[in-house]
Scaffold this active site. Structure first.
Site, PDB file in Angstrom:
ATOM      1  N   ARG A 271       9.622 -48.607  36.113  1.00 31.79           N
ATOM      2  CA  ARG A 271      10.773 -47.738  36.363  1.00 31.79           C
ATOM      3  C   ARG A 271      10.404 -46.350  35.868  1.00 31.79           C
ATOM      4  NH1 ARG A 271      14.177 -46.621  32.477  1.00 31.79           N
ATOM      5  NH2 ARG A 271      14.257 -48.543  31.307  1.00 31.79           N
ATOM      6  N   HIS A 275      16.875 -45.769  32.909  1.00 33.61           N
ATOM      7  CA  HIS A 275      17.520 -47.006  33.353  1.00 33.61           C
ATOM      8  C   HIS A 275      18.666 -46.691  34.317  1.00 33.61           C
ATOM      9  CE1 HIS A 275      19.550 -50.882  33.209  1.00 33.61           C
ATOM     10  NE2 HIS A 275      20.650 -50.250  32.857  1.00 33.61           N
ATOM     11  N   TYR A 284      12.956 -43.288  23.869  1.00 35.18           N
ATOM     12  CA  TYR A 284      12.313 -44.539  23.448  1.00 35.18           C
ATOM     13  C   TYR A 284      10.928 -44.806  24.055  1.00 35.18           C
ATOM     14  CZ  TYR A 284      14.608 -46.032  27.826  1.00 35.18           C
ATOM     15  OH  TYR A 284      15.038 -46.123  29.125  1.00 35.18           O
TER      16      TYR A 284
HETATM   17  C1  LIG Z   1      24.895 -60.578  30.727  1.00 37.76           C
HETATM   18  C2  LIG Z   1      24.573 -59.124  30.449  1.00 37.76           C
HETATM   19  N1  LIG Z   1      24.079 -58.763  29.251  1.00 37.76           N
HETATM   20  C3  LIG Z   1      23.775 -57.462  28.998  1.00 37.76           C
HETATM   21  C4  LIG Z   1      24.011 -56.505  29.957  1.00 37.76           C
HETATM   22  C5  LIG Z   1      23.688 -55.048  29.658  1.00 37.76           C
HETATM   23  N2  LIG Z   1      22.486 -54.617  30.408  1.00 37.76           N
HETATM   24  C6  LIG Z   1      22.621 -53.991  31.592  1.00 37.76           C
HETATM   25  S1  LIG Z   1      21.132 -53.661  32.290  1.00 37.76           S
HETATM   26  C7  LIG Z   1      20.292 -54.339  31.004  1.00 37.76           C
HETATM   27  C8  LIG Z   1      18.785 -54.406  31.014  1.00 37.76           C
HETATM   28  C9  LIG Z   1      18.269 -55.198  32.170  1.00 37.76           C
HETATM   29  O1  LIG Z   1      16.883 -55.108  32.267  1.00 37.76           O
HETATM   30  P1  LIG Z   1      16.083 -55.812  33.418  1.00 37.76           P
HETATM   31  O2  LIG Z   1      16.604 -57.169  33.659  1.00 37.76           O
HETATM   32  O3  LIG Z   1      14.657 -55.671  33.093  1.00 37.76           O
HETATM   33  O4  LIG Z   1      16.451 -54.962  34.720  1.00 37.76           O
HETATM   34  P2  LIG Z   1      16.159 -53.434  35.037  1.00 37.76           P
HETATM   35  O5  LIG Z   1      17.392 -52.691  34.595  1.00 37.76           O
HETATM   36  O6  LIG Z   1      14.947 -53.033  34.310  1.00 37.76           O
HETATM   37  O7  LIG Z   1      16.020 -53.353  36.510  1.00 37.76           O
HETATM   38  C10 LIG Z   1      21.175 -54.819  30.026  1.00 37.76           C
HETATM   39  C11 LIG Z   1      20.775 -55.467  28.762  1.00 37.76           C
HETATM   40  C12 LIG Z   1      24.553 -56.927  31.195  1.00 37.76           C
HETATM   41  N3  LIG Z   1      24.780 -56.060  32.188  1.00 37.76           N
HETATM   42  N4  LIG Z   1      24.800 -58.233  31.437  1.00 37.76           N
END
Ligand SMILES: Cc1ncc(C[n+]2csc(CCOP(=O)(O)OP(=O)(O)O)c2C)c(N)n1
Ligand SMILES: [Mg+2]
Length: 375
Positions: A271, A275, A284
């Site tokens: 990415r 985010h 970070y």
């Molecule tokens: C069940 C849940 N826990 C925490 C979150 C908060 N949250 C949103 S995005 C994220 C990180 C996700 O990372 P990844 O799965 O690697 O996907 P990316 O955003 O990198 O595409 C978190 C912890 C959420 N949306 N849903």
């Protein structure tokens, strides 16, 4: 367009491999970052029309993404989750599906959605807060975004089992992030898909980060190997190489379609932006890391390949002009999106009218009348 001619074979990318933070097998790679065919790539089936289509898809997807980011910065969208750098993963995978196959996305698959025929307006409307979800999933077979991490993998697995019971040969593909694989839901989905021989492909865009958590703080064993442990066939592919992603996904989809059971693909990508528009990645991670991945940009890579293969400037100028038009039309369409009608809050919760919703609606109308009376 002139026929493509073969291009030189690249040397292995040892320096970049050394930067990968986990014990993974070497990802399948057909195009090196400088646009040359790798040794593996020389044996790959290359369809000239697909290559130019995928370039256009990625380029337009990036223009949409950039315009949406601009709109958010100008206060026109509440939030946007950028797909910068992940275009090859999304385009290569979705282009390997039939139109009748089902897609259960996560929340940043705008480039894949665009390929599926969703309009930019549909993709933006949720983030402008004018709808709960912006499109008809039955018509597009592209389900709504899921912001509850990993939940879509369970929905997708259930749907795939249903398709199997219906005796149709459509396949489900679900997108999931590296961080989301830590959710129990995803592990349950993998297990349940395996024991039911569900016709599903789990496509994990491992973009190295889960917001500010690097994947070395999230897990140690390679993700695709975890899927193997659940009994799935699994692959790891260079997620910035559209050609390799397409070929690997095609193999996975045909395995699932032919009754071979579920498949997991780990696409090694990055990415390049934050985010979301609420995130500042400079807090970070080091710029140097992002620079490494900029040199592996999926769009530049395919452009270099196409140019070396004889595709001329006219083609690239046309795609760029199309991108300019898209960016302008996205902006106009976003600003013209109609405000939601408040009563939709009560009428669109259930498919059919529901007594509890009627009660809530009546209560709301009563509340509004007290406001009017107070004026
Ligand atoms: C069940 C849940 N826990 C925490 C979150 C908060 N949250 C949103 S995005 C994220 C990180 C996700 O990372 P990844 O799965 O690697 O996907 P990316 O955003 O990198 O595409 C978190 C912890 C959420 N949306 N849903
Ligand atoms: Mg991630």
């Amino acid at each position: 367009m002139t026929a493509l001619r073969s291009v030189p074979v690249a040397s292995p990318e040892r320096s970049v491999q050394a930067l990968l933070p986990r014990a993974a097998a070497i990802p399948t790679q057909y195009l090196s970052p400088d646009g040359n065919l790798t040794e593996q790539g020389r044996g790959a089936p290359i369809d000239d029309a697909l290559m130019t289509t995928m370039f256009r898809d990625m380029y337009l997807g990036r223009r949409l993404d950039q315009q949406a980011l601009n709109l958010q910065r100008q206060g026109e969208l509440g939030l946007w989750l950028m797909s910068l750098g992940q275009e090859a993963s999304q385009v290569g995978s979705i282009r390997a599906l039939r139109d009748t196959d089902y897609v259960f996305p996560s929340y940043r698959e705008h480039v894949a959605g665009l390929c599926r025929g969703l309009t930019p307006t549909q993709l933006l409307s949720q983030w402008r807060g004018v709808v709960h979800a912006g499109w008809d999933w039955e018509a597009t077979r592209f389900h709504f975004y899921s912001l509850v991490l990993g939940s879509q993998t369970l929905h997708a697995t259930g749907y795939a089992i249903g398709l199997k019971h219906d005796g149709v040969d459509d396949v489900v593909l679900t997108y999931v992030g590296d961080g989301a694989t830590s959710q129990g839901d995803v592990n349950e989905a993998l297990n349940w898909a395996a024991v039911n021989d569900a016709p599903i492909v789990f496509f994990c865009q491992n973009n190295n980060w889960a917001i500010s958590t690097p994947n070395r703080a999230q897990y140690r064993g390679a993700l695709h190997r975890r899927a193997t442990g659940f009994g799935l066939r699994s692959y790891i592919v260079d997620g910035n190489d559209a050609l390799a992603v397409h070929d690997v996904t095609q193999a996975a989809v045909s395995h699932a379609r032919n009754g071979g059971g579920p498949v997991f693909i780990e696409a090694d990508t990055y990415r390049m932006a934050g985010h979301s528009t609420s995130d500042d990645p400079r807090r970070y991670r080091e710029d140097a890391e992002t620079e490494v991945w900029k040199a592996r940009d999926p769009i530049t890579r395919l452009e270099l390949y196409l140019r070396a293969s004889g595709v001329d400037d006219d083609y690239f100028s046309e795609v760029r002009a199309e991108g300019d038009d898209l960016a302008e039309s996205v902006r106009k369409a976003c600003l013209q999106l109609e405000e939601p009608v408040l009563t939709d809050l009560f009428s669109k919760v259930y498919a059919e009218q529901h007594p509890v919703m009627d009660l809530q609606h009546a209560e709301h109308l009563r509340f509004l009348s007290t406001l009017e009376a107070a004026q």
